[in-house]
Enzyme design. Structure first.
Site, PDB file in Angstrom:
ATOM      1  N   GLY A  10       0.811  -1.221   0.000  1.00  0.00           N
ATOM      2  CA  GLY A  10       0.000   0.000   0.000  1.00  0.00           C
ATOM      3  C   GLY A  10       0.838   1.262   0.000  1.00  0.00           C
ATOM      4  O   GLY A  10       2.071   1.235  -0.042  1.00  0.00           O
ATOM      5  N   MET A  11       0.115   2.378   0.062  1.00  0.00           N
ATOM      6  CA  MET A  11       0.721   3.707   0.032  1.00  0.00           C
ATOM      7  C   MET A  11       1.692   3.886   1.216  1.00  0.00           C
ATOM      8  O   MET A  11       2.851   4.255   1.035  1.00  0.00           O
ATOM      9  CB  MET A  11      -0.443   4.700   0.194  1.00  0.00           C
ATOM     10  CG  MET A  11      -0.344   5.971  -0.527  1.00  0.00           C
ATOM     11  SD  MET A  11      -0.516   5.810  -2.285  1.00  0.00           S
ATOM     12  CE  MET A  11       0.850   6.809  -2.756  1.00  0.00           C
ATOM     13  N   VAL A  12       1.205   3.605   2.430  1.00  0.00           N
ATOM     14  CA  VAL A  12       2.050   3.771   3.620  1.00  0.00           C
ATOM     15  C   VAL A  12       3.110   2.668   3.665  1.00  0.00           C
ATOM     16  O   VAL A  12       4.281   2.928   3.946  1.00  0.00           O
ATOM     17  CB  VAL A  12       1.203   3.744   4.923  1.00  0.00           C
ATOM     18  CG1 VAL A  12       2.104   3.814   6.149  1.00  0.00           C
ATOM     19  CG2 VAL A  12       0.222   4.910   4.942  1.00  0.00           C
ATOM     20  N   ARG A  37      -4.822 -11.200  -2.235  1.00  0.00           N
ATOM     21  CA  ARG A  37      -4.678 -10.743  -3.626  1.00  0.00           C
ATOM     22  C   ARG A  37      -3.219 -10.556  -4.008  1.00  0.00           C
ATOM     23  O   ARG A  37      -2.830 -10.738  -5.154  1.00  0.00           O
ATOM     24  CB  ARG A  37      -5.358  -9.367  -3.823  1.00  0.00           C
ATOM     25  CG  ARG A  37      -6.837  -9.327  -3.671  1.00  0.00           C
ATOM     26  CD  ARG A  37      -7.344  -7.883  -3.868  1.00  0.00           C
ATOM     27  NE  ARG A  37      -6.956  -6.972  -2.783  1.00  0.00           N
ATOM     28  CZ  ARG A  37      -7.633  -6.820  -1.652  1.00  0.00           C
ATOM     29  NH1 ARG A  37      -8.728  -7.510  -1.463  1.00  0.00           N
ATOM     30  NH2 ARG A  37      -7.235  -5.979  -0.716  1.00  0.00           N
ATOM     31  N   ARG A  97      -6.395   3.623  18.538  1.00  0.00           N
ATOM     32  CA  ARG A  97      -5.877   4.915  19.032  1.00  0.00           C
ATOM     33  C   ARG A  97      -6.548   5.413  20.297  1.00  0.00           C
ATOM     34  O   ARG A  97      -5.889   5.927  21.194  1.00  0.00           O
ATOM     35  CB  ARG A  97      -6.023   5.981  17.939  1.00  0.00           C
ATOM     36  CG  ARG A  97      -5.075   5.773  16.788  1.00  0.00           C
ATOM     37  CD  ARG A  97      -5.272   6.865  15.754  1.00  0.00           C
ATOM     38  NE  ARG A  97      -4.546   6.541  14.534  1.00  0.00           N
ATOM     39  CZ  ARG A  97      -4.937   6.879  13.322  1.00  0.00           C
ATOM     40  NH1 ARG A  97      -6.060   7.576  13.147  1.00  0.00           N
ATOM     41  NH2 ARG A  97      -4.215   6.537  12.275  1.00  0.00           N
ATOM     42  N   CYS A 126      -2.369  10.967  10.617  1.00  0.00           N
ATOM     43  CA  CYS A 126      -1.360  11.822   9.963  1.00  0.00           C
ATOM     44  C   CYS A 126      -1.548  13.314  10.283  1.00  0.00           C
ATOM     45  O   CYS A 126      -0.586  14.020  10.594  1.00  0.00           O
ATOM     46  CB  CYS A 126      -1.365  11.595   8.453  1.00  0.00           C
ATOM     47  SG  CYS A 126      -3.014  11.405   7.742  1.00  0.00           S
ATOM     48  N   GLN A 153      -6.006  18.378   2.844  1.00  0.00           N
ATOM     49  CA  GLN A 153      -5.332  17.091   2.851  1.00  0.00           C
ATOM     50  C   GLN A 153      -5.185  16.499   1.451  1.00  0.00           C
ATOM     51  O   GLN A 153      -6.097  16.556   0.640  1.00  0.00           O
ATOM     52  CB  GLN A 153      -6.095  16.120   3.767  1.00  0.00           C
ATOM     53  CG  GLN A 153      -6.209  16.666   5.182  1.00  0.00           C
ATOM     54  CD  GLN A 153      -6.813  15.687   6.179  1.00  0.00           C
ATOM     55  OE1 GLN A 153      -7.388  16.110   7.163  1.00  0.00           O
ATOM     56  NE2 GLN A 153      -6.671  14.390   5.972  1.00  0.00           N
ATOM     57  N   GLY A 157      -3.363  10.527   1.336  1.00  0.00           N
ATOM     58  CA  GLY A 157      -3.878  10.192   2.667  1.00  0.00           C
ATOM     59  C   GLY A 157      -5.012   9.186   2.618  1.00  0.00           C
ATOM     60  O   GLY A 157      -5.343   8.560   3.613  1.00  0.00           O
ATOM     61  N   ARG A 228     -10.413  17.572   1.650  1.00  0.00           N
ATOM     62  CA  ARG A 228      -9.521  16.882   0.709  1.00  0.00           C
ATOM     63  C   ARG A 228      -9.313  17.782  -0.507  1.00  0.00           C
ATOM     64  O   ARG A 228     -10.269  18.316  -1.059  1.00  0.00           O
ATOM     65  CB  ARG A 228     -10.182  15.568   0.276  1.00  0.00           C
ATOM     66  CG  ARG A 228      -9.267  14.617  -0.449  1.00  0.00           C
ATOM     67  CD  ARG A 228      -8.253  13.973   0.446  1.00  0.00           C
ATOM     68  NE  ARG A 228      -8.863  13.159   1.493  1.00  0.00           N
ATOM     69  CZ  ARG A 228      -8.169  12.603   2.485  1.00  0.00           C
ATOM     70  NH1 ARG A 228      -6.862  12.760   2.568  1.00  0.00           N
ATOM     71  NH2 ARG A 228      -8.784  11.901   3.420  1.00  0.00           N
ATOM     72  N   HIS A 235       0.019  17.022   3.617  1.00  0.00           N
ATOM     73  CA  HIS A 235      -1.158  17.661   4.223  1.00  0.00           C
ATOM     74  C   HIS A 235      -0.775  19.050   4.749  1.00  0.00           C
ATOM     75  O   HIS A 235       0.313  19.240   5.293  1.00  0.00           O
ATOM     76  CB  HIS A 235      -1.669  16.848   5.416  1.00  0.00           C
ATOM     77  CG  HIS A 235      -2.299  15.531   5.051  1.00  0.00           C
ATOM     78  ND1 HIS A 235      -2.567  15.143   3.751  1.00  0.00           N
ATOM     79  CD2 HIS A 235      -2.742  14.510   5.843  1.00  0.00           C
ATOM     80  CE1 HIS A 235      -3.145  13.946   3.766  1.00  0.00           C
ATOM     81  NE2 HIS A 235      -3.251  13.538   5.012  1.00  0.00           N
TER      82      HIS A 235
HETATM   83  N1  LIG Z   1      -2.130   7.306   3.612  1.00  0.00           N
HETATM   84  C1  LIG Z   1      -1.846   7.983   4.704  1.00  0.00           C
HETATM   85  O1  LIG Z   1      -1.390   9.146   4.688  1.00  0.00           O
HETATM   86  C2  LIG Z   1      -2.037   7.355   6.038  1.00  0.00           C
HETATM   87  C3  LIG Z   1      -1.526   8.010   7.135  1.00  0.00           C
HETATM   88  C4  LIG Z   1      -1.685   7.447   8.390  1.00  0.00           C
HETATM   89  C5  LIG Z   1      -2.336   6.253   8.505  1.00  0.00           C
HETATM   90  N2  LIG Z   1      -2.849   5.617   7.415  1.00  0.00           N
HETATM   91  C6  LIG Z   1      -3.514   4.334   7.617  1.00  0.00           C
HETATM   92  O2  LIG Z   1      -2.710   3.286   7.098  1.00  0.00           O
HETATM   93  C7  LIG Z   1      -3.536   2.263   6.568  1.00  0.00           C
HETATM   94  C8  LIG Z   1      -3.167   1.991   5.122  1.00  0.00           C
HETATM   95  O3  LIG Z   1      -3.326   3.174   4.367  1.00  0.00           O
HETATM   96  P1  LIG Z   1      -2.773   3.304   2.886  1.00  0.00           P
HETATM   97  O4  LIG Z   1      -3.011   4.721   2.525  1.00  0.00           O
HETATM   98  O5  LIG Z   1      -1.433   2.728   2.753  1.00  0.00           O
HETATM   99  O6  LIG Z   1      -3.844   2.367   2.098  1.00  0.00           O
HETATM  100  P2  LIG Z   1      -3.653   1.570   0.728  1.00  0.00           P
HETATM  101  O7  LIG Z   1      -2.719   2.265  -0.168  1.00  0.00           O
HETATM  102  O8  LIG Z   1      -5.032   1.305   0.250  1.00  0.00           O
HETATM  103  O9  LIG Z   1      -2.967   0.174   1.169  1.00  0.00           O
HETATM  104  C9  LIG Z   1      -3.645  -0.776   1.953  1.00  0.00           C
HETATM  105  C10 LIG Z   1      -2.713  -1.933   2.265  1.00  0.00           C
HETATM  106  O10 LIG Z   1      -3.383  -2.821   3.148  1.00  0.00           O
HETATM  107  C11 LIG Z   1      -3.440  -4.122   2.581  1.00  0.00           C
HETATM  108  N3  LIG Z   1      -4.680  -4.776   2.937  1.00  0.00           N
HETATM  109  C12 LIG Z   1      -5.940  -4.342   2.686  1.00  0.00           C
HETATM  110  N4  LIG Z   1      -6.833  -5.248   3.153  1.00  0.00           N
HETATM  111  C13 LIG Z   1      -6.115  -6.253   3.710  1.00  0.00           C
HETATM  112  C14 LIG Z   1      -6.451  -7.474   4.341  1.00  0.00           C
HETATM  113  N5  LIG Z   1      -7.721  -7.848   4.508  1.00  0.00           N
HETATM  114  N6  LIG Z   1      -5.457  -8.279   4.758  1.00  0.00           N
HETATM  115  C15 LIG Z   1      -4.160  -7.931   4.593  1.00  0.00           C
HETATM  116  N7  LIG Z   1      -3.767  -6.775   4.011  1.00  0.00           N
HETATM  117  C16 LIG Z   1      -4.748  -5.952   3.560  1.00  0.00           C
HETATM  118  C17 LIG Z   1      -3.361  -3.885   1.088  1.00  0.00           C
HETATM  119  O11 LIG Z   1      -2.934  -5.072   0.445  1.00  0.00           O
HETATM  120  P3  LIG Z   1      -3.325  -5.372  -1.093  1.00  0.00           P
HETATM  121  O12 LIG Z   1      -2.370  -4.562  -1.934  1.00  0.00           O
HETATM  122  O13 LIG Z   1      -3.077  -6.831  -1.211  1.00  0.00           O
HETATM  123  O14 LIG Z   1      -4.741  -4.979  -1.280  1.00  0.00           O
HETATM  124  C18 LIG Z   1      -2.327  -2.764   1.051  1.00  0.00           C
HETATM  125  O15 LIG Z   1      -1.035  -3.284   1.225  1.00  0.00           O
HETATM  126  C19 LIG Z   1      -4.974   2.711   6.808  1.00  0.00           C
HETATM  127  O16 LIG Z   1      -5.423   2.146   8.015  1.00  0.00           O
HETATM  128  C20 LIG Z   1      -4.857   4.200   6.924  1.00  0.00           C
HETATM  129  O17 LIG Z   1      -5.893   4.744   7.700  1.00  0.00           O
HETATM  130  C21 LIG Z   1      -2.704   6.130   6.181  1.00  0.00           C
END
Ligand SMILES: NC(=O)c1ccc[n+]([C@@H]2O[C@H](COP(=O)([O-])OP(=O)(O)OC[C@H]3O[C@@H](n4cnc5c(N)ncnc54)[C@H](OP(=O)(O)O)[C@@H]3O)[C@@H](O)[C@H]2O)c1
Length: 331
Positions: A10-12, A37, A97, A126, A153, A157, A228, A235
């Site tokens: 994922g993104m993070v 997947r 949290r 974040c 934002q 995010g 957003r 952000h």
């Molecule tokens: N983006 C931000 O700025 C940010 C900041 C702080 C916190 N967060 C938090 O970090 C988390 C991830 O955010 P993101 O932005 O990285 O989202 P994202 O890009 O959609 O990535 C999600 C990740 O989680 C995995 N995943 C989803 N469902 C799953 C499952 N059932 N079992 C195992 N792995 C699973 C996905 O795997 P696949 O590729 O296989 O689908 C992918 O690696 C969220 O909880 C978000 O709230 C995000």
């Protein structure tokens, strides 16, 4: 150290791998984890390829640390399973949290609350992290009474799908799956995360609640509007803070400049102020447009910007893990 990165695709998660490598975190075995997947997919870390595994397989490997960024539901279900096999989990989702039995940590501010008994540790939202990084030293000096926050934002995010939506719209590609209810390009959407019964979004209420827990003080009031905007990453926050005590602007700048992890960018003559394009790929929190609110005594306006994927997520998570290692709190 055996380190699992849950949500590694994922993104993070992608930034998490980058930050672990950059900071030379003592990884002896890396376990990239994602959904079924992605199982079998190859990810690169420090020039070597690693195979993505499922959560079931990762738990069996009993990692020392698991850095989670795979959404709240995954965390609620799986963090306890990792904790049971002795893994310390640092979680990026909102799942834990506000749980009173879990610590919510920004290492520069409250790392000292951590103990070896903490097996699930929460990483703040974040928008909260960049906010408290700038406010904690000012609160200590002048005591906050009330905060009004407006966020701007970026789409990163929301995750991979949202970045794709913005890129598709910018490239004129239609009929693709959308992360938001509306187009984000050339738009501003006052809707981050889900709406709650009180009319605020969950993102706004995170900004209300999380700073109080991190600062260990619920004596100040907070209200927030989260929006957003079509920025790819980074952000921004317009913050109005009323203090109990008066301040001197030169002293405010000096306090912020002396705060590790905070950089003051505030030179109006040369049009210097924080912007997402400058914060991109940086670990620091940038503060500028520091000025007195002339409509209210003891009140300050400022503009705070950070890379939401770094200090807002991956960097803070890795810093928590580093703190645990340094204090001998793991295993
Ligand atoms: N983006 C931000 O700025 C940010 C900041 C702080 C916190 N967060 C938090 O970090 C988390 C991830 O955010 P993101 O932005 O990285 O989202 P994202 O890009 O959609 O990535 C999600 C990740 O989680 C995995 N995943 C989803 N469902 C799953 C499952 N059932 N079992 C195992 N792995 C699973 C996905 O795997 P696949 O590729 O296989 O689908 C992918 O690696 C969220 O909880 C978000 O709230 C995000």
């Amino acid at each position: 150290m055996k380190v699992a990165v849950v949500g590694a695709t994922g993104m993070v998660g992608t930034v998490m791998l980058k930050v672990l490598a950059e900071r030379n975190f003592p990884v002896t075995e890396l376990i990239p984890v994602a959904s079924a997947r992605s199982a079998g997919k190859q990810l690169e870390y420090k020039g070597q390829n690693y195979t993505v595994v499922t959560l079931e397989d990762a738990v069996k490997m009993a990692p020392d640390v698991a850095l989670f960024s795979a959404g709240g539901d995954t965390s609620l279900e799986w963090a306890p399973k990792f904790a049971e096999v002795g893994t310390t989990v640092v979680d990026n989702s909102s799942a834990w949290r506000m749980d009173p039995t879990k610590k919510l940590v920004v290492p520069e501010i409250n790392g000292s609350v951590l103990t070896a008994e903490d097996k699930i540790i929460a990483n703040p939202n974040c928008s909260t992290i960049q906010l408290v990084m700038a406010l904690a030293p000012l609160h200590k000096k002048y005591k906050m009474k009330r905060l009004i926050i407006s966020t701007y934002q970026s789409v990163s995010g929301t995750g991979v799908k949202a970045v794709q939506q913005l890129e598709n719209e910018q490239n004129g590609i239609t009929n693709e799956e959308m992360a938001y209810n509306y187009p984000i390009n050339r738009n501003a959407i006052p809707h981050c995360d889900v709406f709650l019964e009180n009319g605020y979004t969950k993102e706004e209420m995170k900004l209300v609640k999380e700073p109080k827990k991190i600062l260990g003080d619920d004596s100040f009031a907070v209200t927030a509007t989260a929006v957003r905007i079509p920025t790819a990453g980074g952000h921004s926050e317009a913050v109005n803070v009323e203090f109990a005590n008066d301040f001197d602007l030169t002293e405010v700048r000096a306090i912020l400049s002396a705060t590790p992890g905070v950089i003051v960018q505030d030179d109006l003559d040369n049009n210097v102020y924080p912007m997402p394009m400058f914060a991109n790929d940086k670990d620091e929190v940038f503060v500028g447009r520091i000025r007195r609110d002339e409509s209210l005594p003891n009140t300050l306006n400022m503009w705070i910007v950070a890379d939401n994927l770094r200090k807002g997520a991956a960097t803070n998570t890795v810093q928590i893990a580093e703190y645990l290692v340094a204090q001998g709190l793991l295993g």
